[in-house]
Enzyme design. Structure first.
Site, PDB file in Angstrom:
ATOM      1  N   ASP A 181      21.846 -28.448 -17.089  1.00  0.00           N
ATOM      2  CA  ASP A 181      20.999 -29.569 -17.492  1.00  0.00           C
ATOM      3  C   ASP A 181      21.213 -29.897 -18.979  1.00  0.00           C
ATOM      4  OD1 ASP A 181      18.415 -31.196 -17.742  1.00  0.00           O
ATOM      5  OD2 ASP A 181      18.251 -30.488 -15.689  1.00  0.00           O
ATOM      6  N   SER A 198      14.606 -35.088  -9.948  1.00  0.00           N
ATOM      7  CA  SER A 198      14.823 -34.004 -10.915  1.00  0.00           C
ATOM      8  C   SER A 198      13.679 -33.013 -10.913  1.00  0.00           C
ATOM      9  CB  SER A 198      14.957 -34.569 -12.336  1.00  0.00           C
ATOM     10  OG  SER A 198      16.247 -35.006 -12.621  1.00  0.00           O
ATOM     11  N   HIS A 244      14.352 -32.695 -20.722  1.00  0.00           N
ATOM     12  CA  HIS A 244      14.501 -32.639 -19.267  1.00  0.00           C
ATOM     13  C   HIS A 244      14.750 -31.215 -18.777  1.00  0.00           C
ATOM     14  CE1 HIS A 244      16.704 -33.298 -15.408  1.00  0.00           C
ATOM     15  NE2 HIS A 244      15.901 -34.351 -15.291  1.00  0.00           N
TER      16      HIS A 244
END
Length: 400
Positions: free
Chosen positions: A161, A346, A192
């Site tokens: 990520d 996600s 994120h």
């Protein structure tokens, strides 16, 4: 992951076979990277022959630069050598060099390198989350997360990520940096990856609260990266997991892009290497069959559900989806401390990676077979899941 609606014409776009290697078609909606390619070698090529091929490429590239006055290109950049056999490389080459490579009998196919991105679509700070309670309960609307006290202890989650804030209080020292294929900053400048990691192994937000988390950075501060860089992260995670015990490892990829055979093949190599891999279906409300690596059948592809047990309006769907997980307005960790709320496939995917780690802690068998175990434990509750799509929502088997 969404498609970026910019089609780039290219002389090499149409699929063709020139004395051996297929140059794969570049589909509409793919944001390709100028003069950058991924080359995948034939199955079973030996290390010796692979080394010989790379030496040939480097020699010919240098000759083109020096003797022919070719436009300056960077040449070979990344080399891939998965322990399960997938070999290849990526680099910056002009069209003539690519045509020379395509004539080699030891090359399986060539693909344009392309942009990938994260799958979060919105955020809202400091509101309560519902996803954990839903994973631990047979009924919606609960406020308690029921789970076994083993809580994923002994498992390791590779988060491929934007990086992870390993100092965040959520991880209690269980998070470490693994590898960085983006820059020289071992930090999550996007947020994120930290959010995803918190859903997997955070003490408050995590499905597997005692699991170890390893940050593998493949996306930049804007949440963007390339297929070639992501594949480097996938290779590293596979090798590290095999060294430490693949049967105790899970991997999470809350990212993706338009269809890429190279990305799918790399995902399959992770699964073949014995690591359970959860991948986001994507956020375009379309069939995930045209997304990668979500469309790879040997991995676990995750769609996003709402608190009302319906398909999230942004979530991709289709036969490639293995299971639904909470993905709308999910609270988890943010860099620097505290929490934030994000939505997207996600956010659904780390619930499944976390559940895989949780089941490993319970002594369940690891590896790609965990996806079947998770599907068997799932409950049939999703309303309007989408055409040809499962209606199964994940459950850890502990709640009422």
């Amino acid at each position: 992951m969404g498609f970026i609606t910019k089609a780039i014409p290219l002389a090499l776009a149409a699929a063709s076979v020139i004395n051996g290697a297929e140059i794969l078609e570049t589909r509409a909606g793919v944001q390709t990277l100028a003069d950058k390619y991924i080359v995948v070698m034939n199955d079973g090529i030996s290390d010796k022959d692979f080394d010989s091929h790379r030496s040939w490429v480097n020699r010919n590239h240098r000759r083109r630069l020096i003797r022919r006055g070719a436009k300056a290109m960077g040449g070979m950049k990344h080399t891939y050598n998965f322990p399960t056999g997938l070999k290849g490389y990526s680099g910056h080459f002009d069209e003539q060099m690519i045509n020379e490579i395509s004539k080699r009998a030891d090359v399986k196919y060539i693909e344009r390198d392309a942009r990938v991105q994260i799958n979060a679509i919105e955020q809202q700070d400091n509101v309560p989350s519902w996803g954990l309670a839903r994973v631990g309960s047979k009924e919606p609307g609960g406020t308690t997360y029921y789970y076994d006290s083993t809580a994923g202890e002994g498992s390791t989650a590779y988060v491929i990520d934007t990086g992870t804030d390993i100092q965040h209080e959520e991880f209690e020292g269980r998070a470490t940096w693994g590898a960085n294929f983006v820059d020289d900053m071992d930090m999550d400048c996007n947020g994120h990856g930290t959010h995803v990691s918190g859903t997997i192994g955070g003490k408050t937000f995590g499905v597997a609260k005692k699991s170890n988390v390893v940050a593998v950075k493949v996306l930049d501060c804007s949440g963007s990266g390339s297929n070639s860089g992501v594949i480097m992260g996938m290779e590293w995670a596979t090798k590290d997991a095999q060294q430490k015990g693949a049967d105790k490892a899970v991997a999470n990829m809350s990212l993706g892009g338009a269809f890429s055979q190279a990305s799918n093949d790399a995902a399959a190599a992770i699964a073949k290497g014995g690591v359970f891999l959860a991948v986001a279906a994507g956020n375009d409300n379309v069939d995930a069959a045209d997304s990668s690596p979500a469309s790879e059948p040997s991995i676990c592809t995750i769609a996003a559900s709402t608190e009302q047990d319906s398909k999230a309006d942004f979530s991709n769907f289709g036969q490639v989806v293995d299971v639904y997980a909470p993905g709308d307005s999910i609270t988890s960790a943010k860099p620097g401390g505290g929490s934030q709320v994000l939505s997207g496939t996600s956010m659904a995917t780390p619930h499944v990676a976390g559940l895989g780690a949780y089941l490993i802690g319970l002594g369940k068998g690891g590896g790609p077979g965990l996806c079947d175990t998770i599907k068997q434990m799932a409950i049939d509750v999703i309303q309007n899941p989408g055409a040809s799509t499962t209606s199964k929502l994940i459950n850890n088997g502990s709640g009422m």
